[in-house]
Design an enzyme around this catalytic site. Structure first.
Site, PDB file in Angstrom:
ATOM      1  N   GLY A 176      42.319  41.206  43.990  1.00 16.67           N
ATOM      2  CA  GLY A 176      40.942  41.047  43.520  1.00 16.67           C
ATOM      3  C   GLY A 176      40.715  42.071  42.435  1.00 16.67           C
ATOM      4  O   GLY A 176      41.533  42.194  41.531  1.00 16.67           O
ATOM      5  N   GLU A 177      39.687  42.839  42.543  1.00 20.38           N
ATOM      6  CA  GLU A 177      39.391  43.889  41.562  1.00 20.38           C
ATOM      7  C   GLU A 177      39.224  45.198  42.336  1.00 20.38           C
ATOM      8  O   GLU A 177      38.258  45.371  43.057  1.00 20.38           O
ATOM      9  CB  GLU A 177      38.132  43.498  40.777  1.00 20.38           C
ATOM     10  CG  GLU A 177      37.682  44.512  39.782  1.00 20.38           C
ATOM     11  CD  GLU A 177      38.788  44.962  38.829  1.00 20.38           C
ATOM     12  OE1 GLU A 177      39.489  44.112  38.244  1.00 20.38           O
ATOM     13  OE2 GLU A 177      38.984  46.192  38.695  1.00 20.38           O
ATOM     14  N   SER A 178      40.197  46.087  42.147  1.00 22.25           N
ATOM     15  CA  SER A 178      40.234  47.283  42.996  1.00 22.25           C
ATOM     16  C   SER A 178      39.031  48.193  42.792  1.00 22.25           C
ATOM     17  O   SER A 178      38.574  48.840  43.738  1.00 22.25           O
ATOM     18  CB  SER A 178      41.527  48.061  42.748  1.00 22.25           C
ATOM     19  OG  SER A 178      41.582  48.508  41.402  1.00 22.25           O
TER      20      SER A 178
ATOM     21  N   HIS B 193      51.238  38.370  44.168  1.00 20.43           N
ATOM     22  CA  HIS B 193      50.365  37.675  45.126  1.00 20.43           C
ATOM     23  C   HIS B 193      51.117  36.595  45.900  1.00 20.43           C
ATOM     24  O   HIS B 193      50.971  35.417  45.563  1.00 20.43           O
ATOM     25  CB  HIS B 193      49.251  36.942  44.359  1.00 20.43           C
ATOM     26  CG  HIS B 193      48.271  37.817  43.677  1.00 20.43           C
ATOM     27  ND1 HIS B 193      47.108  38.226  44.274  1.00 20.43           N
ATOM     28  CD2 HIS B 193      48.261  38.346  42.444  1.00 20.43           C
ATOM     29  CE1 HIS B 193      46.411  38.966  43.439  1.00 20.43           C
ATOM     30  NE2 HIS B 193      47.094  39.060  42.317  1.00 20.43           N
TER      31      HIS B 193
ATOM     32  N   ILE C 109      49.019  38.835  38.262  1.00 22.20           N
ATOM     33  CA  ILE C 109      47.751  38.599  37.567  1.00 22.20           C
ATOM     34  C   ILE C 109      47.103  39.951  37.281  1.00 22.20           C
ATOM     35  O   ILE C 109      46.636  40.620  38.205  1.00 22.20           O
ATOM     36  CB  ILE C 109      46.801  37.730  38.420  1.00 22.20           C
ATOM     37  CG1 ILE C 109      47.491  36.424  38.854  1.00 22.20           C
ATOM     38  CG2 ILE C 109      45.503  37.438  37.658  1.00 22.20           C
ATOM     39  CD1 ILE C 109      46.742  35.650  39.932  1.00 22.20           C
ATOM     40  N   ARG C 110      47.089  40.332  36.002  1.00 22.54           N
ATOM     41  CA  ARG C 110      46.599  41.682  35.644  1.00 22.54           C
ATOM     42  C   ARG C 110      47.088  42.705  36.666  1.00 22.54           C
ATOM     43  O   ARG C 110      46.326  43.484  37.239  1.00 22.54           O
ATOM     44  CB  ARG C 110      45.067  41.700  35.517  1.00 22.54           C
ATOM     45  CG  ARG C 110      44.591  40.838  34.350  1.00 22.54           C
ATOM     46  CD  ARG C 110      43.100  40.934  34.084  1.00 22.54           C
ATOM     47  NE  ARG C 110      42.667  42.287  33.775  1.00 22.54           N
ATOM     48  CZ  ARG C 110      42.904  42.917  32.612  1.00 22.54           C
ATOM     49  NH1 ARG C 110      43.595  42.322  31.666  1.00 22.54           N
ATOM     50  NH2 ARG C 110      42.457  44.119  32.407  1.00 22.54           N
TER      51      ARG C 110
ATOM     52  N   GLU D  86      50.354  35.320  48.553  1.00 25.42           N
ATOM     53  CA  GLU D  86      49.375  34.442  49.214  1.00 25.42           C
ATOM     54  C   GLU D  86      48.995  33.246  48.346  1.00 25.42           C
ATOM     55  O   GLU D  86      48.362  32.314  48.822  1.00 25.42           O
ATOM     56  CB  GLU D  86      48.116  35.251  49.612  1.00 25.42           C
ATOM     57  CG  GLU D  86      47.200  35.686  48.475  1.00 25.42           C
ATOM     58  CD  GLU D  86      47.678  36.939  47.736  1.00 25.42           C
ATOM     59  OE1 GLU D  86      48.826  37.373  47.953  1.00 25.42           O
ATOM     60  OE2 GLU D  86      46.897  37.465  46.920  1.00 25.42           O
TER      61      GLU D  86
ATOM     62  N   CYS E 203      48.586  43.417  44.981  1.00 27.31           N
ATOM     63  CA  CYS E 203      47.926  43.627  43.690  1.00 27.31           C
ATOM     64  C   CYS E 203      46.800  44.657  43.794  1.00 27.31           C
ATOM     65  O   CYS E 203      47.085  45.846  43.918  1.00 27.31           O
ATOM     66  CB  CYS E 203      47.485  42.290  43.106  1.00 27.31           C
ATOM     67  SG  CYS E 203      47.238  42.385  41.330  1.00 27.31           S
TER      68      CYS E 203
ATOM     69  N   ARG F   4      47.395  50.834  36.847  1.00 21.05           N
ATOM     70  CA  ARG F   4      46.607  49.588  36.877  1.00 21.05           C
ATOM     71  C   ARG F   4      46.864  48.772  35.611  1.00 21.05           C
ATOM     72  O   ARG F   4      47.088  49.326  34.539  1.00 21.05           O
ATOM     73  CB  ARG F   4      45.113  49.896  36.951  1.00 21.05           C
ATOM     74  CG  ARG F   4      44.681  50.465  38.279  1.00 21.05           C
ATOM     75  CD  ARG F   4      43.171  50.648  38.305  1.00 21.05           C
ATOM     76  NE  ARG F   4      42.474  49.389  38.169  1.00 21.05           N
ATOM     77  CZ  ARG F   4      41.448  49.196  37.340  1.00 21.05           C
ATOM     78  NH1 ARG F   4      40.994  50.143  36.578  1.00 21.05           N
ATOM     79  NH2 ARG F   4      40.874  48.006  37.289  1.00 21.05           N
TER      80      ARG F   4
END
Ligand code: GLN
Length: 219
Positions: A49-51, A180, A139-140, A182, A81, A110
């Site tokens: 997600g976005e840490s 990822h 992804i990023r 998942e 991630c 990051r």
């Protein structure tokens, strides 16, 4: 332990995907949004997600310190991630005030691949995961820039401009991947984690690291 109970941190990110794969591997799962939801867990997953957002929400909801205590206390944890970023003791290219849960003696950069390409897919050989390389979706994504002595490198990028970069690590019962699993239908990394949780003494850090050691390396 026949049916391990694994909590998935559910503040933001791909929570549903992790829960579905874990349940397919024979685990019972629940969402963790409040400190009391950590009680009784056999393992914990920190989703992608976005840490920065996840860390801020964890602080706001009073979850950050209970999460730190749980991971330092030996609760097996797997982060993908953004989850890898949250488990890192040290960050690069992060806002100065970005907090982490910590527990992995690594320095994580990051958005590390961003300079080359934001998102890509690759095959990664992961130590301890049999059956050929894992199809990895980045992804990023972060990478592990430096790993402490007690950290086992499980996988590296092979080929391309990021050749050799560390993207899967384990320190005792804490596991992290830059990618990822998942999202790919390849369930082997989740099975690896569920097996780790099931091991007798799975809650104990296999490297015997004490709280003191983790504390020192996180300063
Ligand atoms: N770049 C994101 C972060 O810093 C991680 C991206 C992801 O989890 N797919 O949190």
């Amino acid at each position: 332990m026949s049916t391990p109970h694994i909590g998935v941190l559910a503040l933001q990110g791909d929570v549903r995907e992790h829960r579905a794969v874990l349940e397919g591997q024979g685990a019972r799962t629940s969402a963790v949004r409040r400190p009391e939801e950590l009680t009784g867990l056999d393992g914990l997953v920190l989703p992608g997600g976005e840490s920065t957002t996840i860390a801020k929400l964890a602080r706001r909801w009073g979850l950050l310190d209970p999460l730190r205590d749980a991971v330092r206390g030996g609760l097996p944890a797997y982060g993908s991630c953004a989850g890898m970023i949250l488990l890192a003791d040290r960050l690069l290219d992060a806002p100065a005030d970005q907090e982490t849960i910590g527990g992995l003696d690594v320095t994580v950069r990051r958005n590390a691949f961003g300079r080359q390409v934001d998102s890509f897919e690759s095959e990664v050989e992961v130590a301890g995961v049999a059956g050929g390389p894992v199809h990895a979706v980045f992804i990023r994504a972060p990478w592990v820039e430096q790993a402490g002595d007690g950290v086992e490198v499980l996988g590296r990028v092979s080929g391309g401009p990021a050749d050799g970069r560390i993207v899967a690590v384990r320190q005792g019962s804490v596991v992290a991947t830059s990618f990822h699993p998942e999202l790919t239908g390849d369930t082997r990394l989740h099975r690896f984690f569920v097996e780790l949780v099931r091991q007798p003494g799975g809650r104990r850090r296999a490297d015997g690291a004490s709280d003191g050691v983790i504390e020192e390396s996180s300063t």
